[in-house]
Write an enzyme that holds these catalytic residues in place. Structure first.
Site, PDB file in Angstrom:
ATOM      1  N   HIS A  89      -6.281 -11.420 -15.378  1.00 36.63           N
ATOM      2  CA  HIS A  89      -6.420 -10.099 -16.001  1.00 36.63           C
ATOM      3  C   HIS A  89      -6.688 -10.202 -17.495  1.00 36.63           C
ATOM      4  O   HIS A  89      -7.551  -9.507 -18.036  1.00 36.63           O
ATOM      5  CB  HIS A  89      -5.149  -9.278 -15.785  1.00 36.63           C
ATOM      6  CG  HIS A  89      -4.873  -8.928 -14.368  1.00 36.63           C
ATOM      7  ND1 HIS A  89      -3.755  -8.223 -13.973  1.00 36.63           N
ATOM      8  CD2 HIS A  89      -5.569  -9.183 -13.232  1.00 36.63           C
ATOM      9  CE1 HIS A  89      -3.774  -8.064 -12.659  1.00 36.63           C
ATOM     10  NE2 HIS A  89      -4.850  -8.639 -12.180  1.00 36.63           N
ATOM     11  N   ARG A 148       0.820  -1.220   0.000  1.00 33.57           N
ATOM     12  CA  ARG A 148       0.000   0.000   0.000  1.00 33.57           C
ATOM     13  C   ARG A 148       0.849   1.263   0.000  1.00 33.57           C
ATOM     14  O   ARG A 148       0.342   2.369   0.182  1.00 33.57           O
ATOM     15  CB  ARG A 148      -0.944   0.008   1.214  1.00 33.57           C
ATOM     16  CG  ARG A 148      -1.929  -1.161   1.216  1.00 33.57           C
ATOM     17  CD  ARG A 148      -2.814  -1.155  -0.004  1.00 33.57           C
ATOM     18  NE  ARG A 148      -3.539  -2.404  -0.175  1.00 33.57           N
ATOM     19  CZ  ARG A 148      -4.206  -2.724  -1.273  1.00 33.57           C
ATOM     20  NH1 ARG A 148      -4.229  -1.892  -2.298  1.00 33.57           N
ATOM     21  NH2 ARG A 148      -4.836  -3.882  -1.373  1.00 33.57           N
ATOM     22  N   GLU A 202       2.650  -5.072 -16.399  1.00 34.12           N
ATOM     23  CA  GLU A 202       1.696  -6.164 -16.215  1.00 34.12           C
ATOM     24  C   GLU A 202       0.455  -5.961 -17.086  1.00 34.12           C
ATOM     25  O   GLU A 202      -0.052  -4.842 -17.201  1.00 34.12           O
ATOM     26  CB  GLU A 202       1.278  -6.256 -14.747  1.00 34.12           C
ATOM     27  CG  GLU A 202       0.358  -7.434 -14.470  1.00 34.12           C
ATOM     28  CD  GLU A 202       0.141  -7.685 -12.987  1.00 34.12           C
ATOM     29  OE1 GLU A 202      -0.843  -8.374 -12.654  1.00 34.12           O
ATOM     30  OE2 GLU A 202       0.951  -7.210 -12.165  1.00 34.12           O
ATOM     31  N   ASP A 237      -0.903 -11.770 -16.835  1.00 35.13           N
ATOM     32  CA  ASP A 237      -1.711 -12.327 -15.756  1.00 35.13           C
ATOM     33  C   ASP A 237      -2.919 -13.031 -16.369  1.00 35.13           C
ATOM     34  O   ASP A 237      -3.686 -12.424 -17.115  1.00 35.13           O
ATOM     35  CB  ASP A 237      -2.163 -11.189 -14.826  1.00 35.13           C
ATOM     36  CG  ASP A 237      -2.916 -11.673 -13.607  1.00 35.13           C
ATOM     37  OD1 ASP A 237      -3.960 -12.342 -13.772  1.00 35.13           O
ATOM     38  OD2 ASP A 237      -2.477 -11.372 -12.480  1.00 35.13           O
ATOM     39  N   GLU A 273      -0.976 -15.840  -7.576  1.00 40.07           N
ATOM     40  CA  GLU A 273      -1.485 -14.726  -6.761  1.00 40.07           C
ATOM     41  C   GLU A 273      -2.913 -15.047  -6.318  1.00 40.07           C
ATOM     42  O   GLU A 273      -3.769 -14.174  -6.247  1.00 40.07           O
ATOM     43  CB  GLU A 273      -1.486 -13.428  -7.560  1.00 40.07           C
ATOM     44  CG  GLU A 273      -0.119 -12.907  -7.939  1.00 40.07           C
ATOM     45  CD  GLU A 273      -0.224 -11.597  -8.682  1.00 40.07           C
ATOM     46  OE1 GLU A 273       0.527 -10.684  -8.361  1.00 40.07           O
ATOM     47  OE2 GLU A 273      -1.086 -11.487  -9.587  1.00 40.07           O
ATOM     48  N   HIS A 275       7.521  -7.097  -7.025  1.00 42.48           N
ATOM     49  CA  HIS A 275       6.320  -6.344  -7.383  1.00 42.48           C
ATOM     50  C   HIS A 275       6.353  -4.967  -6.735  1.00 42.48           C
ATOM     51  O   HIS A 275       6.635  -4.829  -5.548  1.00 42.48           O
ATOM     52  CB  HIS A 275       5.073  -7.101  -6.911  1.00 42.48           C
ATOM     53  CG  HIS A 275       3.826  -6.781  -7.662  1.00 42.48           C
ATOM     54  ND1 HIS A 275       3.305  -5.511  -7.742  1.00 42.48           N
ATOM     55  CD2 HIS A 275       2.971  -7.580  -8.365  1.00 42.48           C
ATOM     56  CE1 HIS A 275       2.193  -5.529  -8.464  1.00 42.48           C
ATOM     57  NE2 HIS A 275       1.976  -6.779  -8.861  1.00 42.48           N
ATOM     58  N   HIS A 289       1.697 -14.400 -14.264  1.00 45.64           N
ATOM     59  CA  HIS A 289       0.928 -14.555 -13.036  1.00 45.64           C
ATOM     60  C   HIS A 289      -0.180 -15.546 -13.351  1.00 45.64           C
ATOM     61  O   HIS A 289      -0.959 -15.322 -14.288  1.00 45.64           O
ATOM     62  CB  HIS A 289       0.309 -13.224 -12.596  1.00 45.64           C
ATOM     63  CG  HIS A 289       1.288 -12.279 -11.997  1.00 45.64           C
ATOM     64  ND1 HIS A 289       1.002 -10.944 -11.772  1.00 45.64           N
ATOM     65  CD2 HIS A 289       2.562 -12.459 -11.555  1.00 45.64           C
ATOM     66  CE1 HIS A 289       2.061 -10.352 -11.225  1.00 45.64           C
ATOM     67  NE2 HIS A 289       3.007 -11.262 -11.082  1.00 45.64           N
ATOM     68  N   ASP A 336     -11.244  -8.048 -12.512  1.00 42.30           N
ATOM     69  CA  ASP A 336     -10.026  -8.377 -11.765  1.00 42.30           C
ATOM     70  C   ASP A 336     -10.310  -8.936 -10.377  1.00 42.30           C
ATOM     71  O   ASP A 336      -9.989  -8.320  -9.364  1.00 42.30           O
ATOM     72  CB  ASP A 336      -9.115  -7.138 -11.672  1.00 42.30           C
ATOM     73  CG  ASP A 336      -7.762  -7.466 -11.027  1.00 42.30           C
ATOM     74  OD1 ASP A 336      -7.464  -8.654 -10.828  1.00 42.30           O
ATOM     75  OD2 ASP A 336      -7.015  -6.513 -10.732  1.00 42.30           O
ATOM     76  N   HIS A 381       2.026  -2.391 -12.104  1.00 45.55           N
ATOM     77  CA  HIS A 381       0.801  -2.084 -12.817  1.00 45.55           C
ATOM     78  C   HIS A 381       0.990  -0.741 -13.520  1.00 45.55           C
ATOM     79  O   HIS A 381       1.339   0.247 -12.856  1.00 45.55           O
ATOM     80  CB  HIS A 381      -0.372  -1.988 -11.842  1.00 45.55           C
ATOM     81  CG  HIS A 381      -0.721  -3.281 -11.176  1.00 45.55           C
ATOM     82  ND1 HIS A 381      -1.714  -3.388 -10.223  1.00 45.55           N
ATOM     83  CD2 HIS A 381      -0.213  -4.536 -11.322  1.00 45.55           C
ATOM     84  CE1 HIS A 381      -1.813  -4.644  -9.818  1.00 45.55           C
ATOM     85  NE2 HIS A 381      -0.899  -5.360 -10.465  1.00 45.55           N
ATOM     86  N   TYR A 403       0.946  -1.401  -4.914  1.00 44.92           N
ATOM     87  CA  TYR A 403      -0.284  -1.182  -5.677  1.00 44.92           C
ATOM     88  C   TYR A 403      -0.608   0.305  -5.830  1.00 44.92           C
ATOM     89  O   TYR A 403      -1.291   0.701  -6.782  1.00 44.92           O
ATOM     90  CB  TYR A 403      -1.460  -1.870  -4.984  1.00 44.92           C
ATOM     91  CG  TYR A 403      -1.418  -3.378  -5.010  1.00 44.92           C
ATOM     92  CD1 TYR A 403      -1.192  -4.063  -6.194  1.00 44.92           C
ATOM     93  CD2 TYR A 403      -1.631  -4.118  -3.849  1.00 44.92           C
ATOM     94  CE1 TYR A 403      -1.168  -5.448  -6.229  1.00 44.92           C
ATOM     95  CE2 TYR A 403      -1.617  -5.497  -3.874  1.00 44.92           C
ATOM     96  CZ  TYR A 403      -1.379  -6.165  -5.063  1.00 44.92           C
ATOM     97  OH  TYR A 403      -1.355  -7.538  -5.097  1.00 44.92           O
ATOM     98  N   HIS A 460      -9.381 -12.396  -8.485  1.00 43.90           N
ATOM     99  CA  HIS A 460      -8.663 -13.667  -8.569  1.00 43.90           C
ATOM    100  C   HIS A 460      -9.409 -14.775  -7.821  1.00 43.90           C
ATOM    101  O   HIS A 460     -10.088 -14.507  -6.824  1.00 43.90           O
ATOM    102  CB  HIS A 460      -7.264 -13.528  -7.977  1.00 43.90           C
ATOM    103  CG  HIS A 460      -6.395 -12.576  -8.721  1.00 43.90           C
ATOM    104  ND1 HIS A 460      -5.036 -12.487  -8.492  1.00 43.90           N
ATOM    105  CD2 HIS A 460      -6.655 -11.669  -9.702  1.00 43.90           C
ATOM    106  CE1 HIS A 460      -4.510 -11.568  -9.287  1.00 43.90           C
ATOM    107  NE2 HIS A 460      -5.491 -11.052 -10.017  1.00 43.90           N
TER     108      HIS A 460
END
Length: 281
Positions: A179, A37, A142, A176, A256, A67, A211, A224, A107, A70, A226
């Site tokens: 995605h 975050r 991604e 992904d 993920e 990664h 992913h 989106d 992203h 986000y 998962h």
């Protein structure tokens, strides 16, 4: 050998991630370079990083896929948000050199009303500022689900970013499965066709990691969400098709799915078993 792993927590240090990976049968993994975050990154312990490097070499790990947080949005219309993206990615490029030769996935971001073209220009501008000839890290864009004003839901958008980046050799793509299906690509019924389209528009030489996630939603939902492997709209067969595809099987595969370590261990064992069965081993 199939290189498969999951997201692991870096909170207890780098070597601890390596131990967790071995415990669950993984031979690659992903980790956040800082709190997902956002916020300030924890200082790296050089001894700890060295211990991980030795472990990766000893156990023949595949390329790791770090990664970005986000909250990173390099194409925001808010200058402060764009500045955070620049600072965080610049710092992360330095931090990645403690584990050299790996991937750093992010992203691409959301243009939040500015338009796709402006978003693409801003993302490429950031990459042109942070990529250097000296770095050993390959930065990965991604593929996204295409919800809202996200950039990266279409292969053409990724290609447009790459076209504008000077150091293209330092740039790749992470696909992904959740995605790309949510974005409208038919990986269930026409995986070959999707890969041919990607090759024509972006180039399969740019595809560096996958992913692997099931999806709670059908193709084209742009949501989106998962799901665990075999418990969503993609299904186990589709995921096995991906990990055994001749043009994909040598890539690092990162789970993920909504799991803890025990659940990841079960998924890794299942996918190894299914891949072996598919290839007659």
């Amino acid at each position: 050998m199939l290189k498969i792993g999951c997201h692991l927590s870096a909170a207890k240090g780098y070597a601890h991630m390596g131990k967790d990976a071995l415990k669950i049968g993984a031979n690659t993994f992903a980790f956040f370079t800082r709190n997902p975050r956002g916020g300030k990154a924890k200082a790296i312990d050089e001894k700890d990083a060295r211990a991980l490097r030795e472990m990766l070499s000893e156990h023949n790990f595949g390329t790791l896929v770090a990664h970005a947080p986000y909250t990173l949005n390099p194409c925001s219309k808010d200058e402060k948000v764009r500045n955070f993206a620049y600072i965080a990615m610049s710092e992360d490029m330095e931090r990645m050199e403690y584990t050299p030769g790996n991937y750093y996935n992010f992203h691409p971001g959301s243009h939040v009303g500015q338009g796709t073209e402006v978003g693409i220009e801003r993302i490429a501008d950031l990459l042109n500022r942070i990529l250097t000839p000296e770095q050993s890290t390959i930065v990965l864009l991604e593929t996204m689900a295409g919800k809202g004003s996200e950039i990266g839901g279409r292969f053409e958008e990724l290609a447009a970013i790459i076209d504008r980046v000077e150091r293209k050799e330092k740039l790749g793509v992470c696909m992904d499965t959740c995605h790309v299906s949510d974005a409208g690509y038919d990986i269930i019924g026409d995986l070959d066709g999707v890969l041919e389209e990607f090759d024509r528009i972006v180039g399969l030489d740019k595809l560096r990691a996958m992913h692997i996630n099931d999806s709670q939603n059908p193709k084209g939902a742009k949501k989106d969400r998962h799901a665990k492997i075999g418990e969503g709209c993609l299904g186990l067969d589709t995921i096995v098709n991906v990990i055994t595809h001749p043009r994909l099987k040598d890539l690092p595969f990162i789970l993920e799915t909504p799991n803890e370590l025990e659940g990841y261990a079960a998924e890794i064992a299942l996918l190894r078993k299914e891949a072996d069965k598919r290839e007659g081993r």
